[in-house]
Design a protein around this motif. Structure first.
Motif, PDB file in Angstrom:
ATOM      1  N   THR A 126      58.973  51.935  20.493  1.00 38.41           N
ATOM      2  CA  THR A 126      58.586  52.215  19.120  1.00 38.41           C
ATOM      3  C   THR A 126      59.148  53.549  18.670  1.00 38.41           C
ATOM      4  O   THR A 126      58.902  54.576  19.294  1.00 38.41           O
ATOM      5  N   MET A 178      52.679  46.664  16.318  1.00 30.93           N
ATOM      6  CA  MET A 178      52.580  48.100  16.031  1.00 30.93           C
ATOM      7  C   MET A 178      51.472  48.326  15.013  1.00 30.93           C
ATOM      8  O   MET A 178      51.264  47.515  14.110  1.00 30.93           O
ATOM      9  N   ASN A 233      59.908  45.236  12.696  1.00 27.47           N
ATOM     10  CA  ASN A 233      58.541  45.685  12.466  1.00 27.47           C
ATOM     11  C   ASN A 233      58.519  47.073  11.845  1.00 27.47           C
ATOM     12  O   ASN A 233      57.742  47.355  10.926  1.00 27.47           O
ATOM     13  N   GLU A 234      59.370  47.939  12.331  1.00 25.89           N
ATOM     14  CA  GLU A 234      59.429  49.298  11.799  1.00 25.89           C
ATOM     15  C   GLU A 234      59.902  49.312  10.352  1.00 25.89           C
ATOM     16  O   GLU A 234      59.407  50.105   9.536  1.00 25.89           O
ATOM     17  N   THR A 256      51.289  46.678  24.735  1.00 30.31           N
ATOM     18  CA  THR A 256      50.861  47.557  23.660  1.00 30.31           C
ATOM     19  C   THR A 256      49.974  48.651  24.240  1.00 30.31           C
ATOM     20  O   THR A 256      49.316  48.465  25.262  1.00 30.31           O
ATOM     21  N   GLN A 300      60.823  44.650  17.180  1.00 28.58           N
ATOM     22  CA  GLN A 300      60.155  45.904  16.843  1.00 28.58           C
ATOM     23  C   GLN A 300      60.939  46.695  15.800  1.00 28.58           C
ATOM     24  O   GLN A 300      60.348  47.390  14.965  1.00 28.58           O
ATOM     25  N   LEU A 335      54.523  50.144  21.401  1.00 28.63           N
ATOM     26  CA  LEU A 335      54.922  49.062  22.294  1.00 28.63           C
ATOM     27  C   LEU A 335      55.801  49.654  23.392  1.00 28.63           C
ATOM     28  O   LEU A 335      56.790  50.331  23.104  1.00 28.63           O
ATOM     29  N   ALA A 365      56.713  41.360  18.269  1.00 26.01           N
ATOM     30  CA  ALA A 365      56.550  42.806  18.363  1.00 26.01           C
ATOM     31  C   ALA A 365      55.122  43.114  17.914  1.00 26.01           C
ATOM     32  O   ALA A 365      54.397  42.227  17.468  1.00 26.01           O
TER      33      ALA A 365
END
Length: 412
Positions: A404, A276, A161-162, A374, A158, A392, A274
């Motif tokens: 998140t 988002m 992902n960010e 999620t 994650q 998440l 992950a």
């Protein structure tokens, strides 16, 4: 990782079965989970309450001994596979080897994943092995409760992902509004805008080039690779495209229209996912989109706040439906045939698969510590566009933790 497989032990005991057998490569998540081994070609894993054993090719033998979580690793060559293949052909030879390998371990009957390959199952039966598909989701339910190590794997994915979402947002911030024909790549690439947008023939451009869904996806993918993750596809959907929750999006991105960015990468090292989603508008959102965004943010917060051990996924889903229905918007709960409004479930489990148990849906069961889910409320209408926000969340012993850290902002 040392998962608690006692529910599988109980299932085998109640069914009078000796073990659980998987025949697949490691892209099959149950194979990866039980074996702890990553290999591109199919191999065989046998789990019993006493031991975990692998049967692999000579090519993978050394690595399987070093890297897998198996107590016992054997080679096909240990059972004279080459000679058997010359005499009986490769498929029958492998069945003979697997049957002999199971016999050496005192295994006469096995459960398998429901989608265990039919050919190998039938050939094992011909060799006297009882093969029964496991249809009660025992292993997937075990996989749903993540260990601390697994949660850290998801957390790390994650973070990557960010970084990718930041890269997408930065491209949108950098973009300028131009006449679609006045930038390179703009002519001939127009598509109909959402009904409430007045973008007309305007588009977003970066460095003189029209900014497209494809260009943003490229930036996302490159960023993820730099952070040790990859993905097969992602969603960058603008305007009317965003009204379909699974439309990947294509073509020029336009000002004043909602742009849904949904990224669901997988760590190249750990194989954990992950997930988002954020919705952005470059320019001025319509009143409807602004209202939808605020309602969706409210639904997200309410659902996340409700997550704790013992709460059902169905109850969390109902909370989201309540927010939307109280505002006079349709959901599948209020109208199962609705094609607009909230037209999907609230969330799903995330782990080795990007969609796994548990479910935040009308049939969602009780949440337990270690579940990673999620929370992704959204609203959709081709005449308006779409809005979705997704975080998440991991269920803890006394509540939940949002994994998140990404800001939630509409206008960018």
């Amino acid at each position: 990782m040392d998962p608690d497989l006692s529910p599988l032990d109980e299932y085998l005991d109640e069914g009078g079965l000796d073990g659980y057998l998987v025949d697949a490569d490691s892209s099959e998540s149950t194979q990866r989970y039980l074996s702890g081994f990553d290999a591109p070609d199919p191999f065989v894993t046998l789990y019993t309450p006493e031991t975990t054993a692998l049967l692999v090719s000579a090519l993978e033998y050394g690595r399987a001994n070093r890297q897998s979580r198996a107590d016992d690793v054997s080679r096909l060559a240990d059972y004279d596979y080459r000679s058997l293949a010359g005499e009986h052909g490769p498929r029958a030879a492998k069945a003979r080897v697997v049957a002999a390998w199971l016999d050496d371990r005192g295994v006469d009957s096995v459960a398998t994943p429901e989608r265990f390959p039919l050919g190998p199952a039938d050939r094992l039966r011909e060799r006297g092995v009882s093969v029964a598909p496991e249809t009660e989701d025992v292993v997937t339910e075990v996989r749903a409760r993540k260990t601390d190590e697994e949660i850290e794997h998801v957390r790390a994915a994650q973070r990557a992902n960010e970084a990718a979402m930041d890269a997408a947002a930065d491209l949108l911030r950098e973009a300028e509004v131009v006449e679609a024909g006045g930038a390179k790549g703009g002519a001939g690439n127009e598509r109909d805008g959402a009904g409430e947008s007045d973008a007309g023939d305007r588009a977003l451009a970066v460095d003189g080039d029209v900014l497209t869904s494809e260009r943003v996806r490229e930036e996302i993918e490159v960023t993820l690779l730099r952070h040790g993750c990859a993905l097969d596809e992602t969603i960058v959907a603008c305007g009317s495209d965003a009204a379909d929750p699974h439309d990947r999006g294509s073509g020029p991105l336009r000002p004043d229209e909602p742009i849904i960015v949904d990224i669901f990468p997988r760590s190249k090292e750990t194989k954990y996912h992950a997930d988002m989603t954020r919705t952005f508008v470059k320019g001025e959102p319509t009143d409807t989109i602004r209202e939808w965004f605020d309602l969706t943010h409210e639904a997200l917060v309410a659902a996340v706040d409700a997550i704790e051990p013992g709460v059902t996924g169905a109850a969390v889903h109902d909370i989201v439906c309540d927010v939307y229905e109280d505002a006079g918007l349709p959901t599948l709960r209020s109208d199962p045939k609705s094609e607009t409004g909230f037209i999907h479930s609230t969330g799903h489990g995330v782990g080795l698969d990007v969609h796994e148990l548990p479910r935040l849906s009308p049939d969602g069961d009780e949440l337990q510590p270690g579940h990673v889910v999620t929370v992704e409320p959204g609203l959709y209408d081709p005449e308006v566009g779409g809005v979705r926000i997704e975080d998440l969340v991991v269920v803890t012993e006394d509540g939940s933790e949002n994994l998140t850290n990404q800001p939630i902002e509409l206008q960018i």
